[in-house]
Design an enzyme around this catalytic site. Structure first.
Site, PDB file in Angstrom:
ATOM      1  N   SER A  63       0.820  -1.216   0.000  1.00  0.00           N
ATOM      2  CA  SER A  63       0.000   0.000   0.000  1.00  0.00           C
ATOM      3  C   SER A  63       0.851   1.262   0.000  1.00  0.00           C
ATOM      4  CB  SER A  63      -0.905   0.033   1.237  1.00  0.00           C
ATOM      5  OG  SER A  63      -1.748  -1.081   1.264  1.00  0.00           O
TER       6      SER A  63
HETATM    7  N1  SAH Z   1      -0.029  -5.529   4.157  1.00  0.00           N
HETATM    8  C1  SAH Z   1       0.619  -5.758   2.889  1.00  0.00           C
HETATM    9  C2  SAH Z   1      -0.335  -5.489   1.753  1.00  0.00           C
HETATM   10  C3  SAH Z   1      -0.300  -6.600   0.755  1.00  0.00           C
HETATM   11  S1  SAH Z   1      -1.572  -6.654  -0.441  1.00  0.00           S
HETATM   12  C4  SAH Z   1       1.916  -4.989   2.764  1.00  0.00           C
HETATM   13  O1  SAH Z   1       2.231  -4.194   3.662  1.00  0.00           O
HETATM   14  O2  SAH Z   1       2.640  -5.197   1.796  1.00  0.00           O
HETATM   15  C5  SAH Z   1      -2.721  -7.753   0.314  1.00  0.00           C
HETATM   16  C6  SAH Z   1      -2.265  -9.152   0.579  1.00  0.00           C
HETATM   17  O3  SAH Z   1      -3.391  -9.886   1.050  1.00  0.00           O
HETATM   18  C7  SAH Z   1      -1.727  -9.916  -0.624  1.00  0.00           C
HETATM   19  O4  SAH Z   1      -0.440 -10.341  -0.357  1.00  0.00           O
HETATM   20  C8  SAH Z   1      -2.704 -11.099  -0.763  1.00  0.00           C
HETATM   21  O5  SAH Z   1      -2.077 -12.300  -1.168  1.00  0.00           O
HETATM   22  C9  SAH Z   1      -3.222 -11.220   0.660  1.00  0.00           C
HETATM   23  N2  SAH Z   1      -4.491 -11.928   0.799  1.00  0.00           N
HETATM   24  C10 SAH Z   1      -5.602 -11.883   0.015  1.00  0.00           C
HETATM   25  N3  SAH Z   1      -6.558 -12.688   0.508  1.00  0.00           N
HETATM   26  C11 SAH Z   1      -6.055 -13.276   1.621  1.00  0.00           C
HETATM   27  C12 SAH Z   1      -6.548 -14.206   2.590  1.00  0.00           C
HETATM   28  N4  SAH Z   1      -7.783 -14.730   2.533  1.00  0.00           N
HETATM   29  N5  SAH Z   1      -5.736 -14.562   3.605  1.00  0.00           N
HETATM   30  C13 SAH Z   1      -4.483 -14.072   3.724  1.00  0.00           C
HETATM   31  N6  SAH Z   1      -3.956 -13.189   2.859  1.00  0.00           N
HETATM   32  C14 SAH Z   1      -4.727 -12.788   1.822  1.00  0.00           C
END
Ligand code: SAH
Length: 215
Positions: A63
């Site tokens: 993000s």
């Molecule tokens: N907090 C992260 C943002 C990553 S984007 C950062 O600081 O980089 C969101 C993430 O959520 C992705 O890596 C995606 O694979 C994960 N995601 C999506 N659905 C999910 C689920 N049901 N359980 C765990 N992770 C999930």
């Protein structure tokens, strides 16, 4: 942490956070200290502190700094909390949280992303982050209840297991809505009563799982 990106981080805080309502000194301090560039591919180090999200592989993104700061500030962490994050991704949001609470439990569904994030946590000696490969819409029941929950991917509704695993009192920040655009919601649980407030419009990648989008 002193490194060649310290100036870029300071500029990010001054130009992207302070002017837009990030006022919690502890949030500003850790955003100026945690080396965001280490959470992205080395080809993107130079743009790591820009005012935008960045790709982290597997069609996922880290993000924008302002969103990380705004979601973190909303949780009003005092230092003693147990925090659950869904969507470890690059690990950057978990790293920021780990400076502001007692323990971070973070769940990711993509193995390669999780493995990468774990390497950086070790490299930075951020030992109060525990992570797990799973469908985070189910929460992480073993360590519940959590004082605060943050979800960094968006589904059509707030997953029920997360509401159940939230402590009382507890607070959660989560994007909810359609596939393209969502609202950032702030949920509180106080004396058994759940309240949901809308914070702002956002764009997150999809939360995929049993209580999220199905693929
Ligand atoms: N907090 C992260 C943002 C990553 S984007 C950062 O600081 O980089 C969101 C993430 O959520 C992705 O890596 C995606 O694979 C994960 N995601 C999506 N659905 C999910 C689920 N049901 N359980 C765990 N992770 C999930």
């Amino acid at each position: 942490m002193t490194d060649s990106f310290a100036t870029a981080r300071e500029r990010m805080v001054q130009e992207q956070l302070l002017h837009r309502g990030i006022t919690d000194p502890k949030v500003l301090k850790c955003m100026s200290e945690v080396p965001r560039h280490l959470f992205v591919d080395s080809a993107m180090h130079a743009s790591a502190y820009g005012d935008h999200p960045l790709p982290i592989g597997g069609d996922q993104t880290i993000s924008q700094p302002f969103i990380v700061a705004a979601m973190t500030q909303a949780l009003q962490l005092q230092g003693t909390e147990k925090v659950l994050e869904i969507g470890t991704g690059s690990g950057y949001q978990a790293a920021i949280l780990s400076r502001l609470c007692d323990k971070v439990y973070t769940v990711e569904r993509i193995n390669t992303l999780l493995a990468n994030a774990r390497k950086i946590f070790d490299r930075l000696h951020f030992y109060n982050i525990l992570s797990r490969l799973d469908d985070g819409t189910l929460g992480w029941s073993e360590h519940a209840p959590y004082d605060a929950i943050i979800v960094t991917a968006s589904g059509p509704e707030i997953p029920e297991p997360l509401v159940e695993q939230l402590a009382d009192p507890g607070r959660m920040v989560i994007p909810v809505g359609g596939r393209e655009v969502q609202e950032l919601e702030y949920l509180t649980k106080i004396d058994g009563e759940i309240k949901v407030e809308r914070l702002e419009s956002v764009r997150f990648v999809s939360l995929i799982g049993e209580y999220g989008w199905h693929g």
